[in-house]
Enzyme design. Structure first.
Site, PDB file in Angstrom:
ATOM      1  CD  GLU A  14      -3.115   0.539   2.198  1.00 27.43           C
ATOM      2  OE1 GLU A  14      -3.932  -0.462   2.130  1.00 27.43           O
ATOM      3  OE2 GLU A  14      -3.268   1.238   3.197  1.00 27.43           O
ATOM      4  CD  GLU A  57      -2.460   1.019  -4.550  1.00 25.13           C
ATOM      5  OE1 GLU A  57      -2.620   0.363  -3.525  1.00 25.13           O
ATOM      6  OE2 GLU A  57      -3.545   1.395  -5.140  1.00 25.13           O
ATOM      7  CB  SER A  70      -5.298   0.936  -1.399  1.00 25.98           C
ATOM      8  OG  SER A  70      -4.037  -0.004  -1.566  1.00 25.98           O
ATOM      9  CB  CYS A 109      -9.501  -3.923  13.859  1.00 31.96           C
ATOM     10  SG  CYS A 109      -9.359  -3.486  12.434  1.00 31.96           S
TER      11      CYS A 109
END
Lengths: 166, 589, 420
Positions: free
Chosen positions: B282, B285, B322, B507
């Site tokens: 990521e 990217e 992404s 999370c």
């Protein structure tokens, strides 16, 4: 005779035009949802809010479709299932019941050969019991698409009322 | 200060609380728990369930303790006969409309209604059973709805509407027909629902639960031909202890690994490893998009509830996501390719299990993009709650278990991977790596406080990447996510990189976490994960030796052809139930 | 019919309800002109001085309501006219709208001026949809003539009235449920606090008044001779619109002075019981009202006397007369069916309680009930009235509880069952 429409599965251009018109009449105002739904329902032959209409309306007003479904299921004058072209709403509250609206219901059932809640094969008639609609001074009364027919205490008068519906 | 304090008595005990306190909170402050079902400390007041009725001297009616604000000189009685009769009466009314199959219920021994019955010593009400006879709705891979158990407290509606901004669930109908359901009673997946599972977390009973997959795991464990391998998400280790009566935020990594090994998993791996892998992909990217004029801002894609949200509600924004798979997805792919080759296992014989804090992960695992050659990369997803069930099934006392280490080589994770479990963590992890990859220099200070934060809200920061400034935003909770999207679409903000987590707090507050997760516990878990990060010798993803090895041996370099094939994915707009585009553009006849 | 008066209903039949000009011709909007020259609190004081209590059912001191509403400081406030007349047996507001829509609008404009609101909302029950065109046209005519809109009659006061429709939900007569409905939601009552006077429709301070209350304002402001106060009793001055129905010869809407007895209402105004039948019970104030036995007919119709006789204090002004053809249990079942249908379903006591009491009443009707059933019925009726979230659940069992007190014999256990 027009074909008997059970349920609307897809939106038709006529429905879109109806929703657009009603929404315009209510200034695109989502707070007027209850009035909007009543007016749409008036314009739908079987007097209910079809699912695609609810979805379309939710986009049109930028509100959640859950809100529309909630409102339709909450208010007793709004329906999410098709009804009849003429739904005979018999008042089921005390002022009419003490004036023997039970006999009125029986007369309607016999004349139309119909149970309460059933719709005739051609989709024209349906008998429903509803709470007080404020016609207690002319009880026992029936309300059909907004119009009140009072003093229905004889078969003669019931027949008169039914004849007016054609 | 003192003029803002209110003096009252509760059961003749004097209490002093700030003005604006509600009776239920005032009672709580002196250790009295007034019975309640709809009240939830993180939610606005509903006052529906009427369990919390108390007597206030001078008042004709009983008052709801959850909604009534205290006043000076108030005298509250919570244990009179009148109060008892009302509370037990209301409890009986609820019980009569509640399908009591407690022994088979997912929430057995963990149910607010059951606790009330225990407290009031009620087994069966004096009233006939009027519970709904509807079938449980098992219509998606993540969440089961059992309307026969719903007590109409409205907590799920509140969290779905006010925290997540989704509004997939709502009260409908009225009187005895009043129920909580979706628009037109449709399966959840066909509505606006993104399967985040926050509703399962606040439901006081078993009306909304995760789809239970523990038996799948048990079957697999009993099958000698299978290699059953498990990965555990970063946030599970600071939440699992809750279910075993440990302190909020207790770090139980070692005990949890022992438990998993005792349960019988052949290999116990750490999703922190693939979190590091995610950062590699990521982060690269992001730099690639910045360098080569790709679609910006880039938005993280590791939260499956968030990805569902984009596909359902903002398909026009999909190019911003992404393409890197989530850590769960990457791990599954690595397990069934690289690791299988290394071990000489046939991928068909591997049962890939993951333990996730999340119900949407169950759906993610079923995505066709996350598999190949007829198998899925992740076969079974368990929530933290289901792991607790498995541990109990095995008869293990988590607290007393010794500690063990994750297996190698997919068991090493950096501190950057660990903080994936909380809001701002992915951002911070990515920045640590992006900075060093971009500037080629060592980061002088690893902590990016500006992107760290609390539960809820949106944070914005400008990060200096050695001269180039990078505007970033972090949001948790989908209502906040929607606001970030609005800012981007309106051109109000010019972020380059955005981290979004569907659940409040990230999370650690996920929809699959232990029942009782609330914002106070979320805060404790966030603190625990940052402490864990700080305690680790390895705190940057790109310095993880196993990550280096996997690139050397397998992927070559981030964004390589092979990495794209295995570690990246695609997204697509979800078909709408009805497509009104022609009508909305005014092209109707 | 010397026992009726004509104050609130003074304009009935005197003008064409479809025409503003016709209303102006009989002196319409004189009260508004007068009001615009008065201070808002002064207007509220006129109401208090005349002892006006709200006509929706809760009987709140109306002058106090208005002065409280005025005292709330907010950039925007609104006035809501509650025309959701949902109590079965009540149709006085229907007649007020049908015969005199302009007086209602005039009262609403005065209310807006008095409390300092900038918008007024009429929430009319869906069942009265046939009255919508009349009201809409009346609003439009008022806008054209400058009684509504910006700078009304040059006073600098700007105010608009909007007509909203209900769709068949009795609970929307409850103030906060009405506000929910006005916002396009289901009419589930809100948690209080905040009270609607602080945060009501569209989150604005809201002053809710019944149709009759608002219609009373214009004649009261012009009543310099003290006619209104001369009516009724010293304790309870004034007049009241009532609707009488059921087994009487002449059902209808009457305006009566407070203090008239129930007997006079039934026998002198409504023509007495239908031929050949005897009065069995009277339900006052709609379905949420208590039942009166024939022994209570001489109770004067005032808030105080009715309360002293353990009856519903006026309530909606409905008087439902029932003769011996309907059994008491039968009647209670009908009432129970109504509440079972109308509960919003939000709070436990009302949602579940109405269901269980309905089933228990079915048992009583079938004669298969036990002591335990009667105990449960009373227990849950009391829990409903003390633990429900709103007035609906609170009053739903008034009829049952009063019947248990006044007609205990109909709940007696049938021998065979008792032995079993």
């Amino acid at each position: 005779m027009k074909p008997f429409v059970q349920k609307l599965d897809e939106l038709t251009p006529e429905m879109v035009a109806l929703v657009d018109r009603v929404v315009e009449e209510h200034q695109n105002d989502p707070t007027q949802l209850v009035g909007i739904l009543l007016d749409i329902q008036d314009g739908v032959e079987r007097h209910y809010i079809p699912e695609p209409v609810a979805y379309y309306l939710s986009q049109r007003l930028s509100i959640r479709v859950t809100q529309i479904y909630d409102v339709v299921t909450f208010y007793s004058m709004l329906y999410d299932k098709p009804r009849a072209k003429y739904t005979l709403e018999v008042c089921n509250s005390a002022p009419c019941r003490v004036k023997d609206s039970d006999t009125l219901v029986e007369t309607l059932k016999r004349l139309l050969n119909l149970e309460v809640g059933e719709v005739t094969y051609d989709g024209r008639f349906c008998i429903e019991k509803v709470p007080c609609f404020g016609a207690c001074d002319v009880s026992p009364a029936v309300r059909v698409n907004g119009a009140v027919y009072g003093h229905l205490d004889s078969e003669e008068r019931v027949l008169d009322m039914l004849r007016q519906l054609d | 200060m003192s003029e803002n304090m209110i003096h009252l008595t509760i059961n003749h005990m004097p209490v002093e609380v700030p003005a604006g306190t509600r009776i239920i909170e005032a009672a709580h402050s002196i250790g009295i728990d007034i019975p309640h079902l709809c009240y939830h400390p993180d939610q606005s007041i509903k006052a529906h369930c009427r369990m919390c009725m108390v007597e206030v001297t001078g008042q004709r009616k009983l008052l709801a303790a959850c909604s009534t604000l205290v006043w000076e000189g108030m005298e509250v009685i919570t244990d009179s006969k009148r109060v008892y009769d009302a509370q037990v009466g209301v409890l009986d009314l609820i019980l009569a409309d509640h399908h009591q199959d407690c022994l088979a219920c997912a929430r057995n021994n963990n149910c607010d209604l059951q606790n009330l019955c225990r407290r009031f010593n009620r087994l069966k009400p004096d009233l006939p059973d009027v519970s709904s006879k509807e079938r449980p709705r098992l219509d998606n891979p993540s969440i089961v709805r059992d309307p026969t158990k719903c007590v109409k407290c409205g907590r799920c509606v509140k969290v779905c509407t006010e925290v997540q901004g989704i509004g997939a669930l709502s009260f409908t109908g009225r009187s005895a027909a009043c129920k909580v359901t979706t628009a037109f009673d449709l399966p959840m997946n066909e509505t606006d629902c993104v399967l985040c599972g926050q509703c399962t977390l606040v439901c006081p009973v078993g009306a909304l639960t995760e789809v239970d997959h523990t038996s799948h795991v048990r079957h697999a464990l009993h099958d000698p031909t299978k290699h059953v391998v498990v990965q555990v998400a970063p946030s599970v280790r600071v939440a699992l202890g809750d279910d075993f009566g440990m302190e909020p935020g207790a770090l139980v990594t070692g005990k949890m690994v022992t438990a998993l090994k005792m349960i019988g998993f052949e290999k116990v791996f750490d999703t922190n490893f693939s979190a590091d892998l995610t950062i590699m992909e990521e982060g690269s990217e992001l730099l690639d998009r910045i360098k080569n004029g790709g679609c910006l801002p880039m938005i993280t894609s590791c939260s499956p509830g968030w990805v569902n949200f984009m596909e359902k509600h903002h398909p026009e924004m999909i190019p911003h996501l992404s393409t890197a798979k989530s850590p769960q997805g990457m791990f599954g792919a690595v397990l069934k390719t690289y690791y299988a080759q290394r071990m000489g296992w046939d991928p068909k014989d591997i049962v890939s299990v993951s333990v996730m804090p999340c119900t949407a992960k169950k759906f993610e695992a079923t995505r066709p993009e996350l598999g190949r050659n007829g198998y899925q990369d992740v076969d079974v997803v368990l929530t933290t709650r289901e792991l607790a069930k498995l541990i109990r099934y095995e008869g293990l006392d988590l607290k007393r278990l010794p500690e063990s280490e994750f297996d190698a080589p997919l068991g090493t994770g950096s501190g950057a991977g660990a903080i994936f479990g909380n809001t701002g963590g992915v951002m911070e992890a990515a920045l640590r790596t992006a900075y060093e990859l971009y500037t080629g220099k060592e980061l002088p200070r690893l902590e990016f406080e500006a992107v760290r934060g609390e539960v809820g809200g949106i944070r914005e920061a400008t990060i200096d990447l050695g001269g180039t400034s990078l505007k970033v935003a972090v949001a948790n909770g989908l209502k906040n996510a929607e606001e970030v999207i609005r800012r981007v679409e309106s051109g109000e903000a010019d972020y380059l990189f955005i981290e979004i987590m569907a659940c409040p707090g990230g999370c650690i507050g996920g929809g699959g976490q232990p029942i009782g997760t609330n914002n106070a516990k979320r805060q404790a878990r966030i603190k625990a994960l940052y402490a864990l990060d700080k305690s680790l010798p390895l705190r940057k993803s790109h310095e993880n030796p196993d990550i280096k090895t996997i690139y050397e041996e397998f992927f070559d370099h981030p964004l390589s052809h092979k990495a794209h094939e295995l570690l990246h994915t695609t997204y697509a707009a979800r078909p709408k139930r009805y497509d009104f585009t022609p009508y909305l553009h005014g092209t109707q006849k | 019919m010397g026992k009726t008066v004509s104050f609130i209903s003074r304009n009935f039949g005197r003008y064409n309800p479809a025409s503003l000009a016709s209303y102006e011709y009989i002196g319409g909007f004189t009260a508004l002109r007068k009001a615009l020259g008065m201070d808002g609190l002064e207007i509220a004081k006129v109401l208090s001085d005349n002892g006006v209590q709200g006509r929706g059912g809760a009987a709140y001191d109306m002058g106090r309501k208005w002065s409280q509403a005025r005292a709330v400081e907010a950039p925007h406030k609104c006035v809501v006219c509650n025309a959701d007349e949902g109590e079965p047996g009540t149709f006085k507001d229907r007649e007020l709208i049908r015969n005199d829509p302009f007086q209602l609008l005039e009262g609403m404009i005065i209310a807006g001026w008095s409390v300092g609101a900038d918008n007024g909302y009429i929430y009319m029950r869906g069942e009265y949809s046939h009255l919508r065109p009349l009201l809409l046209s009346a609003i439009r005519q008022c806008e054209e003539k400058g009684y509504l809109g910006d700078n009304i009659l040059g006073s600098g006061f700007s105010y608009r009235i909007h007509l909203y429709s209900g769709a068949g939900a009795y609970v929307c007569g409850e103030g906060s449920a009405l506000c929910e409905s006005l916002e396009g939601h289901s009419g589930r009552p809100r948690m209080k606090p905040p009270f609607i006077k602080q945060c009501g429709a569209f989150h604005l301070p809201t002053c809710v008044n019944n149709v009759e209350s608002l219609s009373l304002v214009p004649p009261l402001l012009l009543d310099t001779q003290g006619f209104y106060k001369s009516q009724g009793t010293p304790d309870c001055p004034g007049t009241k619109m009532i609707s009488v129905c059921g087994n009487v010869k002449n059902p209808g809407v009457f305006e009566v002075p407070f203090g008239i007895t129930i007997r006079e209402i039934i026998y002198d105004l409504a023509g007495g019981i239908e031929d050949g039948h005897q009065l069995q019970l009277v339900q006052l104030g709609g379905a949420s009202g208590r039942l009166a036995s024939p022994a209570q007919l001489d109770t004067p119709y005032t808030y105080k006397d009715m309360k002293a006789a353990d009856l519903t204090a006026i309530g909606s002004g409905a008087i439902l007369v029932v003769d011996e053809r309907t059994s008491i249990i039968g009647f209670l079942r009908i009432t129970q069916q109504f509440f079972f249908h109308e509960s919003c379903g939000q709070c436990t006591p009302c949602r579940e309680g109405n269901l269980h009491i309905r089933m228990l009443l079915d048992k009583v009707a079938a004669g298969t009930h036990t002591e335990q059933d009667i105990r449960l019925m009373e227990k849950y009726a009391r829990i409903m009235s003390t633990a429900s979230m709103c007035g609906l659940g609170e009053t739903a069992q008034s009829a049952l509880l009063s019947a248990m007190k006044r007609f205990p014999e109909v709940f007696a256990i049938k021998k065979e069952v008792a032995v079993r």
